[in-house]
Scaffold this motif. Sequence first.
Motif: not given
Length: 349
Positions: A257-261, A280-285, A344-349
């Motif tokens: 849907d164009g949103e970040l998941h 927002t992409e449909p896949a991850v390698q 693409t968001l990279h969130r570090f904790g």
Amino acid sequence: MKPLQIREYGRMPDGRAVHEYTLDSGAGLRLSVIDLGGIVTRLEVPDARGHLANVVLGLPTLDDYRLRNPHFGVIVGRYGNRIGQGGFTLDGEHYPLDVNDGANCLHGGRQGFGTRVWEVEPESDSCLCLRLVSPDGDQGFPGRVTATVRYRLTDDRDWLVEYEATTDRATVINLTHHDYFNLAGGGSVLGHELELTASRYAEVDAGMIPTGLADVTGTPFDFRTPQRIEARIRQAHPQLQRAHGYDHSWVLDAPQDGELHRAARLRDPASGRSLEVLTTEPAVQFYSGNALDGSLASPDGQLYRQGDGLCLETQHHPDSPHHPDGPDWPSTVLRPGQTYRSRTLHRFG
């Protein structure tokens, strides 16, 4: 946010200066980038005790990045991952591509976007804008493509990558980023815990080209709950044997849907560092660094070996031009008048 720092990193053979730009969130996230390939040379993150460490693999010099880089930290394009059969057909016309991985075009060919000097413009202390014009016929791809990528830090510990591209002729495009992460700051990543928000993955043939989608249930490809990588990567599964580890595309369960998941979550139990990847992409390698063989060393002289870094490349599926467009395999075609957009968001904790 701390002031942006810029220094000369080295010079290309033609004398062009390459600069390194360092963004500092002021909250413990520091990102260093060079013009060549948009390469992230360092990404420093604190551990549970506040100690900073670089959590991406890098190389010692500009010449190493020019001549020996296995895609460490680069912007990948025009097409991230593999296109098989030596090319593709679009609108009835066949386009032979630069073949650099067996019979495949990998990451846009030998002179993909990760080998180019990008135009870099700081937009603020927290944001870099990178631009590249790829001419018609570049590595065999049709159309003159103008690509824009922004690296943006937040006041917390988030690194956002925003992609845009336009073309003057129908083409295919699949941009991604190719960082090799190691949240421990050194050693192996096989003790990391990985979670992927995906119920299916793409099985591959001997050339690492997807043949179809498979359910992860009951397989070492099931990361729907956090799993130590070392507990699964050694299992005698034909797909793991074929890739010498993980080098597969997972279909994300999130809506398109164009949103970040959320796509992935990675955690190093020893340091306490974690990385959440939203896209927002449909896949991850997920690539487990299978080709690292000790032939490359870090800036401090440590040899990189298999399992010392892993990639989480948010993208469309490999070889999409050879699959019918549909919800499981969305199209990568970009036409004049359209704008390719991805985040693409990279969130570090």
